[in-house]
Structure formats: structure tokens, C-alpha cells
Scaffold this motif. Structure first.
Motif, short mmCIF file in Angstrom:
data_model
loop_
_atom_site.label_atom_id
_atom_site.label_comp_id
_atom_site.label_asym_id
_atom_site.label_seq_id
_atom_site.Cartn_x
_atom_site.Cartn_y
_atom_site.Cartn_z
N GLN A 140 3.40 47.95 -31.27
CA GLN A 140 3.62 48.81 -32.42
C GLN A 140 2.39 49.68 -32.65
N TYR A 141 2.64 50.91 -33.13
CA TYR A 141 1.57 51.86 -33.36
C TYR A 141 1.84 52.62 -34.66
N GLY A 142 0.78 52.87 -35.41
CA GLY A 142 0.88 53.72 -36.58
C GLY A 142 1.06 52.99 -37.89
N ALA A 143 1.34 51.69 -37.87
CA ALA A 143 1.55 50.96 -39.12
C ALA A 143 1.50 49.47 -38.86
N ARG A 144 1.30 48.71 -39.91
CA ARG A 144 1.35 47.25 -39.82
C ARG A 144 2.80 46.81 -39.70
N VAL A 145 3.05 45.90 -38.76
CA VAL A 145 4.39 45.34 -38.55
C VAL A 145 4.25 43.82 -38.50
#
Length: 264
Positions: A233-238
Motif C-alpha cells: 500500500q502507498y499513500g495512506a495508512r492501511v
């Protein structure tokens, strides 16, 4: 042999994120059925499929903020044919990588296995790793490589595979990591094994011996876990809220460890 596999992932995205899933059976397997659905509060979402090295199938999408459920299932009725061997792979898979520090472990590999080759070498490395490590779920960090695993003397399947790969590369044997579905594995999860190139073909090396090599179904293949993760995942917390993996075979083979086995 018929193998049925499935996985359900439940995620929570804190902001929109670029998601890449590596959970589909690799390209080339004979599939009787396959389903891949992604749902969120806004309904079903479509992922774009990308084909990577060795038939690895990646599914990419921009996920919206909130909870998401991913369901994948497949029924494989046969094995894929072995892919042609790429000379560039044989070069690249002898090099050190992020989790397989074969340059650091070169002296260990030479001291323990110098003069051993072929299947005898695979058996020796498998036995050495099995005897030096204890399988302890949750014992390793996602940043641990082969050196950290050897020092800790414990780990899970990916740690075993990383150490096998690093030792083999330290002996100039091309080696790589494969993520797989593994009928017979307990407790059930995604599984990771090594592959070594000897006798003009790639052969499975699994120092955990937790599932028959003949039942394994390839998902992804690469230098190490950095190239075979089931989710990036990229760009945000998941957050991964839950994960359920299933893999069964209609007939579970008995693994004859005196024979080489291919993951095809």
C-alpha cells in the motif's frame, strides 16, 4: 490433483490509498474456476491486472477511505508447464538482495557447504536451516532478513526461505523466493518457499517441511519477500483487520524428500 484455494482480507483505509494485491494464482496454471471481488461501502470496485515476472499476477486499484473486503478463490485442476529459463534470471538470482544478504553470509555458506553440489547441496542446506532454526509464529519483524534470522535462530516460513536463499546464493547457486498456497499447511496461511536452480531446472526447497512440495500452488516469485508480499500500500495508512486463507487438495500427496520437486 485438484486444489481449491481462497483468501478473504478485511482492510481499513484511513485515506485513499494505492493498493497492490498479490493473491491470485500465478499465470499458467490450469484453472477450473476463479473469482476476485473487492467491495467497500460504495459498492464493488474494479482492480486492474498486471502481469509481472514469472507469471505473477498483480491487482491494483485506488481504494477509498473506509473498510474494504477482498475475496479471492480459485480451483486449479492441473499444473502449469515450467517456464523457459531466463539467463538474466540466473544472473540476478545469484546477487544479494534486501532480505537475502548472501554477501554477508558468504563465509558461513562456504564453511558449511564447500564442495557440495546438486541435490546433495539442497538436502544439506535444508537440514542445516531446519536444525538451526525454531519455527515460532510472530517471532520475526517484517524488516528481518536472513542475517537477523540466523542470529535469532527462530522465525516463520519466509525467514526460513530467506536463509535458504541467502546460503545458496553464497555458493553461487541461483535461488529465489516464491509465495504459494499450500494444501496441508497448519496453521493455514500464505506460505513461502525457496527455489534453487540445479540440474537445469528450478526446484523447491522448504526447510519448514510444513506442507507437501507437490501440493504447492504458485502465487508470486521474486528476489525475496519485498517482491512477493500479498499486499503493498502507498499513500495512506492501511490496517489489516482480518485475514483468512484456505488451501485444500482432493488428494494430499506424501512428500518423498529423497526426490527433487518442482513448483510448476
Amino acid at each position: 490433483m485438484k486444489r481449491s484455494v481462497s483468501v478473504r482480507l478485511e482492510l481499513e483505509l484511513h485515506d485513499p490509498a494505492d493498493l497492490i494485491f498479490s493473491i491470485a494464482v500465478a499465470q499458467g496454471a490450469e484453472l477450473e474456476a476463479e473469482s476476485f471481488t473487492i467491495s467497500s461501502a460504495n459498492g464493488e470496485l474494479e482492480a486492474r491486472e498486471l502481469i509481472g515476472r514469472h507469471g505473477t499476477r498483480l491487482h491494483r486499484l485506488t481504494g477509498p477511505t473506509g473498510k474494504m473486503t477482498i475475496d479471492y478463490s480459485a480451483v486449479a485442476t492441473g499444473h502449469a508447464q515450467p517456464a523457459p529459463v531466463d539467463e538474466l534470471d540466473l544472473i540476478g538470482y545469484r546477487r544479494p538482495s534486501r532480505y537475502c544478504e548472501s554477501d554477508t553470509l558468504f563465509s558461513t555458506a562456504q564453511a558449511e557447504f564447500a564442495g557440495v553440489s546438486g541435490k546433495e547441496l539442497l538436502d544439506a542446506v535444508t537440514s542445516w536451516v531446519t536444525s538451526h532454526l525454531s519455527y515460532v509464529p510472530g517471532s520475526s519483524l517484517h524488516t528481518d532478513g536472513a542475517v537477523a534470522t540466523m542470529l535469532a535462530r527462530e522465525g516463520v516460513c519466509r525467514d526460513y526461505a530467506h536463509l535458504v536463499v541467502a546460503l545458496l546464493r553464497g555458493l553461487d547457486v541461483p535461488a529465489r523466493l516464491a509465495s504459494v498456497y499450500a494444501p496441508g499447511l497448519y496453521p493455514m496461511d500464505f506460505h513461502a518457499v525457496a527455489e534453487a536452480y540445479i540440474e537445469d531446472a528450478w526446484h523447491v526447497v522448504d526447510a519448514t517441511a510444513l506442507a507437501p512440495r507437490q501440493s504447492l500452488l504458485r502465487i508470486a516469485t521474486g528476489q525475496d519477500a519485498a517482491e512477493t508480499a500479498f499486499l503493498s500500500q502507498y499513500g495512506a495508512r492501511v490496517d489489516l483487520l482480518s485475514m483468512q486463507v484456505m488451501a485444500v487438495a482432493d488428494v494430499l500427496p506424501r512428500d518423498d524428500t529423497t526426490q527433487l520437486a518442482q513448483l510448476v
